[in-house]
Design a protein around this motif. Structure first.
Motif, mmCIF file in Angstrom:
data_model
loop_
_atom_site.group_PDB
_atom_site.id
_atom_site.type_symbol
_atom_site.label_atom_id
_atom_site.label_comp_id
_atom_site.label_asym_id
_atom_site.label_seq_id
_atom_site.Cartn_x
_atom_site.Cartn_y
_atom_site.Cartn_z
ATOM 1 N N UNK A 480 28.286 9.001 31.911
ATOM 2 C CA UNK A 480 28.480 8.423 33.824
ATOM 3 C C UNK A 480 28.025 9.700 34.370
ATOM 4 N N UNK A 481 27.617 10.822 34.157
ATOM 5 C CA UNK A 481 27.236 11.876 34.754
ATOM 6 C C UNK A 481 25.573 12.068 34.008
ATOM 7 N N UNK A 482 24.776 11.463 34.035
ATOM 8 C CA UNK A 482 23.492 11.540 33.355
ATOM 9 C C UNK A 482 23.486 13.221 32.970
ATOM 10 N N UNK A 483 24.251 13.734 31.548
ATOM 11 C CA UNK A 483 24.182 15.042 31.426
ATOM 12 C C UNK A 483 23.437 14.984 30.082
ATOM 13 N N UNK A 484 23.466 16.153 30.033
ATOM 14 C CA UNK A 484 22.636 15.935 28.054
ATOM 15 C C UNK A 484 23.473 15.980 27.421
ATOM 16 N N UNK A 485 23.810 15.447 25.652
ATOM 17 C CA UNK A 485 24.458 14.870 24.944
ATOM 18 C C UNK A 485 24.281 16.371 24.353
ATOM 19 N N UNK A 486 25.924 16.047 24.412
ATOM 20 C CA UNK A 486 26.461 17.841 23.303
ATOM 21 C C UNK A 486 26.097 17.674 21.367
ATOM 22 N N UNK A 487 26.087 18.829 21.381
ATOM 23 C CA UNK A 487 25.554 18.886 19.571
ATOM 24 C C UNK A 487 26.765 17.896 19.327
ATOM 25 N N UNK A 488 27.376 18.741 19.216
ATOM 26 C CA UNK A 488 29.480 18.579 17.991
ATOM 27 C C UNK A 488 30.061 19.019 19.162
ATOM 28 N N UNK A 489 31.894 17.721 18.699
ATOM 29 C CA UNK A 489 32.470 18.329 18.938
ATOM 30 C C UNK A 489 33.313 19.685 19.701
ATOM 31 N N UNK A 490 33.604 20.287 20.042
ATOM 32 C CA UNK A 490 34.746 21.693 20.348
ATOM 33 C C UNK A 490 35.954 21.041 19.994
ATOM 34 N N UNK A 491 36.261 21.457 18.725
ATOM 35 C CA UNK A 491 37.491 21.066 17.795
ATOM 36 C C UNK A 491 38.775 22.749 17.646
ATOM 37 N N UNK A 492 39.375 22.564 18.922
ATOM 38 C CA UNK A 492 40.541 23.671 18.494
ATOM 39 C C UNK A 492 41.157 23.669 17.604
ATOM 40 N N UNK A 493 41.078 22.399 17.038
ATOM 41 C CA UNK A 493 42.041 22.421 15.306
ATOM 42 C C UNK A 493 42.015 23.060 14.250
ATOM 43 N N UNK A 494 40.453 23.174 14.650
ATOM 44 C CA UNK A 494 39.842 23.811 13.564
ATOM 45 C C UNK A 494 40.392 25.332 12.793
ATOM 46 N N UNK A 495 41.653 25.877 11.435
ATOM 47 C CA UNK A 495 41.273 27.031 11.667
ATOM 48 C C UNK A 495 41.065 27.904 11.677
ATOM 49 N N UNK A 496 41.116 29.610 12.182
ATOM 50 C CA UNK A 496 40.459 29.987 12.535
ATOM 51 C C UNK A 496 40.112 31.112 11.208
ATOM 52 N N UNK A 497 39.141 30.569 10.090
ATOM 53 C CA UNK A 497 39.399 30.432 8.855
ATOM 54 C C UNK A 497 39.191 32.198 8.733
ATOM 55 N N UNK A 498 37.525 32.468 9.838
ATOM 56 C CA UNK A 498 37.246 34.458 9.156
ATOM 57 C C UNK A 498 39.018 35.429 9.503
ATOM 58 N N UNK A 499 39.937 34.815 11.031
ATOM 59 C CA UNK A 499 40.253 35.576 11.422
ATOM 60 C C UNK A 499 41.887 35.458 10.632
ATOM 61 N N UNK A 500 42.246 34.866 9.945
ATOM 62 C CA UNK A 500 43.349 34.381 9.156
ATOM 63 C C UNK A 500 43.165 35.300 7.437
ATOM 64 N N UNK A 502 40.969 38.191 7.519
ATOM 65 C CA UNK A 502 41.512 39.573 8.268
ATOM 66 C C UNK A 502 41.995 40.119 8.138
ATOM 67 N N UNK A 503 43.370 38.819 8.727
ATOM 68 C CA UNK A 503 45.275 39.144 8.781
ATOM 69 C C UNK A 503 45.534 39.199 7.021
ATOM 70 N N UNK A 504 45.649 38.479 6.758
ATOM 71 C CA UNK A 504 46.744 37.892 5.674
ATOM 72 C C UNK A 504 45.095 37.766 4.398
ATOM 73 N N UNK A 505 44.293 37.815 4.034
ATOM 74 C CA UNK A 505 43.893 38.133 3.018
ATOM 75 C C UNK A 505 43.870 38.879 1.863
ATOM 76 N N UNK A 506 44.225 39.903 2.775
ATOM 77 C CA UNK A 506 44.109 40.797 1.560
ATOM 78 C C UNK A 506 46.185 40.715 0.526
ATOM 79 N N UNK A 507 46.867 40.732 1.445
ATOM 80 C CA UNK A 507 48.556 39.862 1.474
ATOM 81 C C UNK A 507 48.553 38.458 0.422
ATOM 82 N N UNK A 508 47.752 38.033 0.465
ATOM 83 C CA UNK A 508 47.738 36.627 -0.266
ATOM 84 C C UNK A 508 47.266 36.492 -1.210
#
Length: 614
Positions: A480-500, A502-508
């Protein structure tokens, strides 16, 4: 809907001023409303600016200007792609926004501002049932020494309320001064009354300015506040009687608070011509044998009983489906603990009092809600949502008021209708022999869970939008606005693996080592687990069993799904074919050359037709 954004007395050279943040908020809100409410009208009016831009048709012909220091940035109308582009360019172009957001040297008359909004509403949206004026400002006392202007502004505000326009205030505090509503805006913005169903929601809390000078915190606060006010309150059912006892009724409204959003297709577009056109759909009922068009009066509804079609008239169908008038009838009370969390098998409905049918419903409703909360009780109700709807046994669960991070109301106090499952809906858990985990494993897992807790131990679904739905809307916006097509969608449901990690890897990892040690120790004490039931080896000397060709009599073979014709016929005569399993029905039907596709009801119907035609 008119969004009024105030240009406060901020310096033109100051980055991310409250006025700039308000414009960004208006742009974001316009994008959201185009998708969620495409038929809503929106406009943006700036006041307190050095430039002026608003004239009525009479004033244009005379060359006059009745509303100085009022700049109509976007006229009240259904937003188009061009409107969004224009506002986007203003938000992104700092030079253009600075030249427009120059504060006026003389104070603006708030009576003129409100009368200007009145003119816009009466000329652009005179027949709209819901009209709202959002005022965003950081000036809590625009007429400090002029009581006449204060009085005139209060009169103009009263005129707006008489026309059905609801005024919402979004105050912004300065770093050295907290916004004080009592100085001016208490006479302009009326506080909500529980006895007035059309009264506005409670006043929004004061929005603090950004301390980082980037406007992000201010923008998010404004968006959060305005979104909480801008959501349309559309009732699932209106003025349904809540019967507390014989002859004792109040009226309530029901809302669906949580609902899965899906892409809404408003129309079909035909692309085979020279230009795209909206297609209009037409439905026609046709006979299978002659392809003749069937009129509506020729269609009858029927039920199959004993092999015959039993037809009913529309009036008889209504009587069969009628279980009484729509009502929420309290039939008893239970402890809150008697309703487990798994008892919620369907979508719950939020109910809120209404004064339209029974005056005093709000007071009675509030008393019942507070009593249930205090005593930790739930009411068991007989619930019929609308005419010809099936009755549902539900639990009326009280819900307290919930506030957001900045004090805005996220969920009002009310009660929830939770449909309860029937006995057939509840299944017992399978019998399994469980091994109790040792305390060391439980303690180590507790540490892992603590490291993975969300902030404030609360899940906010608004922070995790549906990625597929947002990608769909993003593609529509790009086209509708004649903008550039984005490369990929923003998915906020993907877990933050690095942060997980960092916080709990050693305990697991430590927990995994402990689990392995505990399992080996358990094996030493109990030995390896083996199956108690051992399969016997087949006797190679015995001849293999053969399946002979079936006849019209008894089916041969000794498989688990074998059944003879006499048994099937007995089930048919007793009308108990539904008691047979699907594999048995399919096995018998395959031997008879019948189709085995479809659900169990389809299979039973084919078997019945087989014996009827035989």
């Amino acid at each position: 809907m008119l969004k009024a954004s105030s240009d406060s007395e901020s310096k033109p050279g100051e980055d991310d001023s409250p006025a700039a943040a308000a414009l960004k908020c208006a742009f974001s809100l316009m994008q959201q409303r185009i998708i969620s409410n495409p038929s809503d009208m929106m406009g943006i009016l700036l006041f307190g600016t050095e430039q002026s831009k608003f004239q009525t048709p009479d004033e244009r012909s005379k060359g006059g200007l009745a509303y100085p220091h009022c700049y109509l940035l976007a006229d009240l109308d259904v937003p188009s792609a061009e409107d969004v582009k224009r506002l986007k360019s203003l938000v992104e172009d700092e030079e253009e926004s600075k030249s427009l957001l120059v504060p006026s040297k003389e104070p603006v008359s708030m009576a003129n501002v409100l009368f200007c909004a009145n003119q816009i509403f009466t000329t652009k949206a005179p027949n709209f049932s819901s009209r709202r004026l959002f005022i965003v400002t950081d000036n809590d006392d625009p007429h400090t020494h002029d009581k006449a202007l204060k009085s005139a502004a209060a009169v103009r505000a009263k005129d707006l309320y008489d026309l059905g326009v609801i005024i919402e205030l979004f105050p912004i505090s300065k770093p050295d001064h907290d916004f004080d509503r009592s100085k001016f805006y208490d006479d302009i913005v009326y506080r909500s009354s529980p006895l007035d169903p059309e009264a506005p929601a409670p006043l929004a809390p004061t929005v603090k300015p950004s301390l980082a000078k980037d406007g992000i915190s201010l923008l998010h606060s404004l968006l959060s506040s305005i979104n909480s006010k801008a959501v349309a309150r559309r009732a699932l059912f209106a003025n349904l009687p809540l019967e507390l006892g014989p002859g004792f009724k109040i009226s309530v409204k029901g809302y669906i608070i949580f609902k899965r959003q899906v892409p809404a297709r408003s129309c079909y577009v035909w692309l085979q011509g020279e230009k795209a056109q909206i297609a209009k759909g037409v439905t026609t009922q046709m006979a299978d044998d002659t392809s003749r068009t069937i009129e509506k009066a020729e269609i009858k509804k029927a039920y199959k009983f004993g092999g015959d079609q039993v037809a009913f008239t529309p009036e008889e169908i209504k009587k069969v489906r009628n279980f009484g008038d729509p009502v929420i009838r309290i039939i008893g009370f239970k402890p809150l603990s008697s309703v487990p969390f798994w008892a919620s098998v369907k979508q719950s409905t939020f109910i809120y009092p209404s004064e339209e049918d029974f005056v005093g419903s709000t007071r009675v409703f509030a008393a019942l809600q507070q009593k249930l909360l205090r005593d930790e009780k739930v009411a068991i109700v007989w619930f019929i949502a609308r005419k010809n709807a099936a009755p549902v046994i539900s639990a009326l669960v009280p819900g307290p008021e919930q506030l957001g991070d900045i004090g805005e109301q996220v969920m009002p106090p009310g009660m929830w209708l939770v449909p309860l499952p029937y006995a057939d809906d509840v299944r017992s858990n399978p019998d399994t022999t469980l091994i109790q985990a040792p305390d060391s494993l439980v303690d180590m897992m507790r540490t892992v869970i603590q490291q993975l807790q969300l902030p404030k131990a609360r899940y906010d679904p608004q922070k995790y939008p549906n990625p597929a739905l947002q990608w769909h809307y993003r593609i529509l916006q790009v086209l509708a606005l004649d903008e550039d097509l984005p490369e990929k969608p923003e998915d906020k449901t993907i877990p933050k693996y690095r942060q997980i990690d960092k916080r709990a890897g050693g305990y697991v990892i430590d927990w995994g080592h402990e689990l392995e040690d505990q399992f080996r120790a358990w094996q030493k004490e109990n030995g390896p687990r083996t199956s108690s039931a051992k399969r016997s080896a087949p006797d190679e000397s015995a001849p293999p069993k053969k399946r002979t060709k079936p006849s019209d009599g008894v089916e041969s073979g000794d498989g688990p799904n074998s059944i003879n014709d006499n048994d099937i016929k007995q089930h048919y005569s007793k009308n108990s074919l539904n008691k047979l399993t699907v594999p048995i029905l399919k096995s018998w039907m395959e031997n008879k050359g019948l189709s085995t596709s479809g659900k169990k009801s389809d299979l039973v119907e084919r078997v019945e037709e087989y014996f009827e035609n035989k």
